[in-house]
Write a protein that holds these residues in place. Sequence first.
Motif, PDB file in Angstrom:
ATOM      1  N   ASN A  14       0.876  -1.178   0.094  1.00  0.00           N
ATOM      2  CA  ASN A  14      -0.029   0.089  -0.152  1.00  0.00           C
ATOM      3  C   ASN A  14       0.760   1.204   0.057  1.00  0.00           C
ATOM      4  O   ASN A  14       0.596   2.384  -0.716  1.00  0.00           O
ATOM      5  N   ASN A  15       1.986   1.205   0.520  1.00  0.00           N
ATOM      6  CA  ASN A  15       2.838   2.329   0.755  1.00  0.00           C
ATOM      7  C   ASN A  15       3.398   2.598  -0.670  1.00  0.00           C
ATOM      8  O   ASN A  15       3.476   3.893  -1.215  1.00  0.00           O
TER       9      ASN A  15
ATOM     10  N   LEU B 122       0.656   4.100  -3.001  1.00  0.00           N
ATOM     11  CA  LEU B 122       0.375   5.506  -2.846  1.00  0.00           C
ATOM     12  C   LEU B 122       1.506   6.216  -3.478  1.00  0.00           C
ATOM     13  O   LEU B 122       0.968   7.141  -4.152  1.00  0.00           O
ATOM     14  N   VAL B 123       2.528   5.858  -3.415  1.00  0.00           N
ATOM     15  CA  VAL B 123       3.820   6.579  -3.963  1.00  0.00           C
ATOM     16  C   VAL B 123       3.619   6.456  -5.474  1.00  0.00           C
ATOM     17  O   VAL B 123       3.701   7.447  -6.310  1.00  0.00           O
ATOM     18  N   TYR B 124       3.511   5.479  -6.070  1.00  0.00           N
ATOM     19  CA  TYR B 124       3.539   4.990  -7.537  1.00  0.00           C
ATOM     20  C   TYR B 124       2.243   5.896  -8.121  1.00  0.00           C
ATOM     21  O   TYR B 124       2.512   6.357  -9.129  1.00  0.00           O
ATOM     22  N   SER B 125       0.920   5.977  -7.314  1.00  0.00           N
ATOM     23  CA  SER B 125      -0.138   6.700  -7.723  1.00  0.00           C
ATOM     24  C   SER B 125       0.262   8.253  -7.906  1.00  0.00           C
ATOM     25  O   SER B 125      -0.184   8.904  -8.943  1.00  0.00           O
TER      26      SER B 125
ATOM     27  N   LEU C 262       0.818  -9.185  -7.510  1.00  0.00           N
ATOM     28  CA  LEU C 262      -0.141  -8.655  -6.924  1.00  0.00           C
ATOM     29  C   LEU C 262       0.218  -6.928  -7.037  1.00  0.00           C
ATOM     30  O   LEU C 262      -0.826  -6.374  -7.277  1.00  0.00           O
ATOM     31  N   THR C 263       1.386  -6.670  -6.607  1.00  0.00           N
ATOM     32  CA  THR C 263       1.622  -5.055  -6.501  1.00  0.00           C
ATOM     33  C   THR C 263       1.753  -4.560  -7.956  1.00  0.00           C
ATOM     34  O   THR C 263       1.682  -3.708  -8.356  1.00  0.00           O
TER      35      THR C 263
ATOM     36  N   PHE D  21      -3.382  -0.953 -12.573  1.00  0.00           N
ATOM     37  CA  PHE D  21      -4.818  -0.660 -12.332  1.00  0.00           C
ATOM     38  C   PHE D  21      -5.050   0.605 -11.834  1.00  0.00           C
ATOM     39  O   PHE D  21      -5.994   1.451 -12.377  1.00  0.00           O
ATOM     40  N   LEU D  22      -4.267   1.163 -10.690  1.00  0.00           N
ATOM     41  CA  LEU D  22      -4.186   2.369 -10.302  1.00  0.00           C
ATOM     42  C   LEU D  22      -3.816   3.412 -11.096  1.00  0.00           C
ATOM     43  O   LEU D  22      -4.436   4.494 -11.516  1.00  0.00           O
ATOM     44  N   GLY D  23      -2.460   3.194 -11.227  1.00  0.00           N
ATOM     45  CA  GLY D  23      -1.576   4.362 -12.082  1.00  0.00           C
ATOM     46  C   GLY D  23      -1.947   4.605 -13.221  1.00  0.00           C
ATOM     47  O   GLY D  23      -1.946   5.688 -13.549  1.00  0.00           O
ATOM     48  N   ASN D  24      -2.066   3.489 -14.025  1.00  0.00           N
ATOM     49  CA  ASN D  24      -2.448   3.576 -15.630  1.00  0.00           C
ATOM     50  C   ASN D  24      -3.935   3.746 -16.003  1.00  0.00           C
ATOM     51  O   ASN D  24      -4.332   3.764 -17.245  1.00  0.00           O
ATOM     52  N   GLY D  25      -4.626   3.368 -14.982  1.00  0.00           N
ATOM     53  CA  GLY D  25      -6.172   3.228 -15.179  1.00  0.00           C
ATOM     54  C   GLY D  25      -6.836   4.313 -14.498  1.00  0.00           C
ATOM     55  O   GLY D  25      -7.102   5.838 -14.892  1.00  0.00           O
TER      56      GLY D  25
END
Length: 461
Positions: A40-41, A44-47, A165-166, A172-176
């Motif tokens: 999750n850390n 958060l940073v990658y997003s 998973l990561t 899913f989050l960063g590119n979507g």
Amino acid sequence: MELFYYMVFGGLAAVVAIVELSKSNKDRTNTSSAFESFKNNYLLVYSLMMAGDWLQGPYVYYLYSTYGYGKGEIGQLFIAGFGSSMLFGTIVGSLADKQGRKRACVTYCITYILSCFTKHSPQYKVLMVGRILGGIATSLLFSAFESWLVAEHFKRGFDQQWLSLTFSKAVFLGNGLIAILSGLFGNMLVDTLSLGPVSPFDAAAVILAIGMAIILSSWTENYGDPSDNKDLLMQFKGAAIAIASDEKIALLGAIQSLFEGSMYTFVFLWTPALSPNDEEIPHGFIFATFMLASMLGSSIASRLLARNSPTVESYMQIVFAISSASLLLPLLTNFLVSPSKVKGDGLSFSGCLQLLGFCVFEACVGIFWPSIMKMRSQYIPEEARSTIMNFFRIPLNIFVCIVLYNVNAFPITVMFGMCSIFLFVASILQSRLLAIADKPKTEDWTMLKEKNLEHEPLNAP
């Protein structure tokens, strides 16, 4: 015609929701609380890093045009960015392995923030400096963060399977999701609040600064090969030997360059492909639709990666073949559907077919990112991960620069046909990678390094 856009967007949203909500125990992996906190850390940073990137993307060309620059001058600025990534990417990748991946991630934030500041100046030279800084930052974004994650994941003793998973959640989050939210936020800043085309760059700088603060406060440092004080040239040679001596690494680099080169070409060409007669199309809404398709792809990838069968090497050859067929649509519709010569006020029938094909391609992109990350974690030696990953980007950046330089020299259909051929070749190379996936390495990194040193002159420093 607006109904068609809503139907495609709504249909994709429904499918994404179904795929996410219908995951069974087979599609889920039991992990530890320590890993969940670590994951999750990183997410958060990658997003935040991706938000800083996505906020700028839709407004770079528009900002340059508001400063009075024409298509040729803007093209030179874009070429400078990709050229900078090609020239300096391998150097910064090697520095990341040698000086530390955490430092490289912080350097990404600082470099990109400085690039954002240059957007306030209408001076061409200042904007050129900004593009060069942006090219360096892009190299770090697509190498240093993944290198830090993989090294830290294994340093903390987590299961290798959990790495997938990561990867899948990051895409899913960063590119979507983050891409969609960034597009809407940027649109609000520029159009709703009328803060001007520079405002998304200022917002990106603030978000990158927040991400940098989290990195500095919560990340630990890790390195590539700290066993000796090799200079950069030695590190380049070692990485080049690793690529040349291991067919799997060479194949992976070729596959990545072919797919990403086609992907970046698609980014430049989808707008004129859908509006050849200057039809009025909702660019922002279509972009959000593409990102939703990418989210669907990453959801599918997370299911595939959670299982042992089919293997990533196996299903990716099918993904490349499907992506090749999807980019053939502009060429096929040009022959099968009579093109309209009349300026329209909406998407044509041919454009509707192409839009559906482009969504399929974006879904393939969503599958590609976590899958290529998984394969890189398996085949690329940890000691020179950032260096080798940026070696892979050299042919990619050369290809994109050539495309940008000659974008008006060939019809769009020819450009899409070329990309389709490249993706088909990637599928063939992937089948070869599948055939040798279980073949053991002939030499590990230590042996290669010793061989390299044996060929050095005795008086070498």
